[in-house]
Enzyme design. Sequence first.
Site, PDB file in Angstrom:
ATOM      1  N   HIS A  43      -1.993  -7.965  -2.641  1.00  0.00           N
ATOM      2  CA  HIS A  43      -3.280  -8.046  -3.342  1.00  0.00           C
ATOM      3  C   HIS A  43      -4.454  -8.099  -2.356  1.00  0.00           C
ATOM      4  O   HIS A  43      -5.576  -8.393  -2.742  1.00  0.00           O
ATOM      5  CB  HIS A  43      -3.319  -9.230  -4.319  1.00  0.00           C
ATOM      6  CG  HIS A  43      -2.470  -8.988  -5.545  1.00  0.00           C
ATOM      7  ND1 HIS A  43      -3.000  -8.662  -6.772  1.00  0.00           N
ATOM      8  CD2 HIS A  43      -1.128  -8.992  -5.713  1.00  0.00           C
ATOM      9  CE1 HIS A  43      -2.001  -8.494  -7.645  1.00  0.00           C
ATOM     10  NE2 HIS A  43      -0.859  -8.683  -7.025  1.00  0.00           N
ATOM     11  N   THR A  44      -4.183  -7.840  -1.106  1.00  0.00           N
ATOM     12  CA  THR A  44      -5.262  -7.795  -0.114  1.00  0.00           C
ATOM     13  C   THR A  44      -5.952  -6.430  -0.116  1.00  0.00           C
ATOM     14  O   THR A  44      -7.085  -6.321   0.345  1.00  0.00           O
ATOM     15  CB  THR A  44      -4.697  -8.080   1.296  1.00  0.00           C
ATOM     16  OG1 THR A  44      -3.460  -7.371   1.435  1.00  0.00           O
ATOM     17  CG2 THR A  44      -4.439  -9.561   1.491  1.00  0.00           C
ATOM     18  N   GLY A 154       9.261   0.497 -12.481  1.00  0.00           N
ATOM     19  CA  GLY A 154       8.932  -0.867 -12.906  1.00  0.00           C
ATOM     20  C   GLY A 154       9.500  -1.925 -11.983  1.00  0.00           C
ATOM     21  O   GLY A 154       9.515  -3.104 -12.315  1.00  0.00           O
ATOM     22  N   ALA A 155       9.966  -1.518 -10.801  1.00  0.00           N
ATOM     23  CA  ALA A 155      10.596  -2.469  -9.877  1.00  0.00           C
ATOM     24  C   ALA A 155       9.638  -2.932  -8.787  1.00  0.00           C
ATOM     25  O   ALA A 155      10.031  -3.641  -7.876  1.00  0.00           O
ATOM     26  CB  ALA A 155      11.835  -1.840  -9.253  1.00  0.00           C
ATOM     27  N   LEU A 157       8.227  -0.949  -6.653  1.00  0.00           N
ATOM     28  CA  LEU A 157       8.486  -0.135  -5.467  1.00  0.00           C
ATOM     29  C   LEU A 157       7.646   1.150  -5.488  1.00  0.00           C
ATOM     30  O   LEU A 157       7.938   2.112  -4.794  1.00  0.00           O
ATOM     31  CB  LEU A 157       9.979   0.189  -5.362  1.00  0.00           C
ATOM     32  CG  LEU A 157      10.886  -1.045  -5.256  1.00  0.00           C
ATOM     33  CD1 LEU A 157      12.363  -0.651  -5.315  1.00  0.00           C
ATOM     34  CD2 LEU A 157      10.617  -1.827  -3.971  1.00  0.00           C
ATOM     35  N   SER A 158       6.614   1.148  -6.327  1.00  0.00           N
ATOM     36  CA  SER A 158       5.634   2.244  -6.354  1.00  0.00           C
ATOM     37  C   SER A 158       6.202   3.581  -6.772  1.00  0.00           C
ATOM     38  O   SER A 158       5.934   4.609  -6.144  1.00  0.00           O
ATOM     39  CB  SER A 158       4.930   2.391  -5.008  1.00  0.00           C
ATOM     40  OG  SER A 158       4.150   1.270  -4.765  1.00  0.00           O
ATOM     41  N   SER A 160       5.063   5.040  -9.157  1.00  0.00           N
ATOM     42  CA  SER A 160       3.866   5.795  -9.547  1.00  0.00           C
ATOM     43  C   SER A 160       3.219   6.480  -8.343  1.00  0.00           C
ATOM     44  O   SER A 160       2.842   7.649  -8.420  1.00  0.00           O
ATOM     45  CB  SER A 160       2.861   4.889 -10.267  1.00  0.00           C
ATOM     46  OG  SER A 160       2.573   3.761  -9.488  1.00  0.00           O
ATOM     47  N   GLU A 192      -4.480   6.931 -10.604  1.00  0.00           N
ATOM     48  CA  GLU A 192      -3.923   5.649 -11.053  1.00  0.00           C
ATOM     49  C   GLU A 192      -5.007   4.803 -11.733  1.00  0.00           C
ATOM     50  O   GLU A 192      -4.795   4.232 -12.801  1.00  0.00           O
ATOM     51  CB  GLU A 192      -3.389   4.918  -9.814  1.00  0.00           C
ATOM     52  CG  GLU A 192      -2.766   3.589 -10.101  1.00  0.00           C
ATOM     53  CD  GLU A 192      -1.256   3.634 -10.024  1.00  0.00           C
ATOM     54  OE1 GLU A 192      -0.711   4.480  -9.298  1.00  0.00           O
ATOM     55  OE2 GLU A 192      -0.634   2.825 -10.717  1.00  0.00           O
ATOM     56  N   ASP A 204      -0.357   1.570  -1.961  1.00  0.00           N
ATOM     57  CA  ASP A 204       0.864   2.309  -2.305  1.00  0.00           C
ATOM     58  C   ASP A 204       0.732   3.788  -1.952  1.00  0.00           C
ATOM     59  O   ASP A 204       1.656   4.408  -1.424  1.00  0.00           O
ATOM     60  CB  ASP A 204       1.163   2.160  -3.801  1.00  0.00           C
ATOM     61  CG  ASP A 204       1.238   0.713  -4.233  1.00  0.00           C
ATOM     62  OD1 ASP A 204       1.347  -0.160  -3.346  1.00  0.00           O
ATOM     63  OD2 ASP A 204       1.169   0.450  -5.442  1.00  0.00           O
TER      64      ASP A 204
HETATM   65  C1  GLA Z   1       0.365  -2.902  -6.663  1.00  0.00           C
HETATM   66  C2  GLA Z   1      -0.886  -2.079  -6.443  1.00  0.00           C
HETATM   67  C3  GLA Z   1      -1.346  -2.148  -4.982  1.00  0.00           C
HETATM   68  C4  GLA Z   1      -1.403  -3.571  -4.467  1.00  0.00           C
HETATM   69  C5  GLA Z   1      -0.134  -4.329  -4.830  1.00  0.00           C
HETATM   70  C6  GLA Z   1      -0.222  -5.784  -4.484  1.00  0.00           C
HETATM   71  O1  GLA Z   1       1.445  -2.318  -5.992  1.00  0.00           O
HETATM   72  O2  GLA Z   1      -0.677  -0.749  -6.807  1.00  0.00           O
HETATM   73  O3  GLA Z   1      -2.580  -1.495  -4.861  1.00  0.00           O
HETATM   74  O4  GLA Z   1      -2.549  -4.226  -4.954  1.00  0.00           O
HETATM   75  O5  GLA Z   1       0.183  -4.224  -6.205  1.00  0.00           O
HETATM   76  O6  GLA Z   1      -0.280  -5.959  -3.118  1.00  0.00           O
END
Ligand code: GLA
Length: 414
Positions: A43-44, A154-155, A157-158, A160, A192, A204
Site C-alpha cells: 500500500h506504499t 483473486g489470490a 498475485l496480480s 489483473s 485498472e 503490479d
Molecule cells: C494491490 C494493488 C497495488 C498495491 C497493492 C498493495 O495489489 O493493485 O497497486 O497497492 O495492492 O501493496
Amino acid sequence: MTFSETHETETQDAARTLFVELTGREPDGLWSAPGRVSLIGEHTDYNDGFVLPFAIPHRTVAAVGLRDDDRGRVRVASTFAAEPVEVALDELDEIFPTLRPAQGPGSDRRPAVPEWAAYPLGVAWALRQALTTDGAERSFRGMDIAIASDVPVGAGLSSSAAIEGAAASALNDLWDAGLDRTALARVGRRAENEAVGAPTGIMDQMASMLGEPDAAIFLDCRSLEAQLVPLGVAEAGLAILVIDTRVKHAHSTGGYGERRASCELGAEIMGVPALRDVSVDDLPRAAELMDDVTFRRVRHIVTENQRVLDTVRVLREDGARAIGDLLVASHVSMRDDFEISVPELDTAVDAALAAGALGARMTGGGFGGAAIALIERDAVESVSDAVTAAFAASGFTAPVLFTVTPSAGAHRDA
Ligand code: GLA
C-alpha cells in the site's frame, strides 16, 4: 523443460487454440505477462512510496490478430468466460468514462462489459487515449484477442496486471505505438483504475512489465525510477513459498479504497502531497494531529516505506537470509495498524514461522489472497505440511502452496 516452461507452453497452446476457434485463422502473434509477488512494500505505491515486488513464473498469454474488416472492432475471448465480448473502439469512450483514479468506496458505477473483459478492453481504450492526446486523427485497426492464464485469480498475485501487461504489449506492437515499458504500465494502471474501477497504485503493472529472472524490482513510485536488486534466494539455499489462502478479494470494492482514503486524509493533515513525504521521525507529531485509526494507517505506510529501504540495503549487504525479520515486521504492521489481514493469512504466517520459516508476511492488497514465506529450500515439504495442518485445525479451506522464483516480465512469445 522446467516446470514453468511446461506451464508456459500449455498456456500458450490454450490461448492459440481459443484464437483459432474464435476466428478460424492463426493469430499474428502471442504476447505474455506475469503475475507478481510483492516481497515487501504494501500500500506504499499509491502513497508515492517504495515497493519491492518480483514477477512470478505464472503468466497470462494473449493470442492476438488484426482484423481485416477494418471497422475498428475489438473482440475478446477468455478461457475463463463462456462468451466472447465484441465492441467498436469508438464505443469504449462511452463504456469507460474518465473517473478520478481514487474514486474510492461507495461508487455505484457498474461496468457495461463483464469485469474480465474490462481489463483487455480497458487497455485498448487507455492506449488509444494515450496515442491521441495531441488531438491528431489516427485510425486504429480492430483486432481479436484470445486470453489464457495460469496466474491464480483473486489470490493477490496480480492476475489483473498480467492480463493488462499481455494486452498492452500486444496492442503496442500491432498498433506500432512504440511506448516503453513504463508507459505501458501506466496504460495498464489506467485500465485498472478507470475501466475496472479499482483505485490501485502502479506496483503490479510495473512488476509485470519490468520483471527479470532472479531479481526484485526496487521501484520509487513517485519518479517511477526502477532498479533491479538481485535476490539470491536460490544461491542462499532458500525458497519462497506462496500460501494461497483461497480467501478471494477484490480491490474494486470496500476496504482497499477506504485505506487509500485514510492515507490521503493523513497526508492532508500532515500538509504534504503524499505520505512518502512523512518520515519515521515525524510520527510523534502525526500522533498528536490525527485520530487513532488514521494515525495507525499512516504509521503503517511510513514504517513500511522505511522497511523497503532497509530490505534493499540488507539484501545488498547481507543477502536474502537476513531479511526475515523485516518481512515479519511488515506483516505485523499490516495486521495491527493497517488492518488488512484476515485470520487465514495470520494462520499462514504464524504456522510457517513456527515451522522454521526465516520470515513470512501477507502479500498484495490484503483482505484475502496469499502469504509468502522465506524458507530453507529443503523445508518446502515440512513447512507446507505444517501450514496445511494449521488450516485444517482451524477449520479453514485447505490452502494451495507452491514455490516461486523471480521471472521475466512482459514480452512477445511468438
Ligand atoms: C494491490 C494493488 C497495488 C498495491 C497493492 C498493495 O495489489 O493493485 O497497486 O497497492 O495492492 O501493496
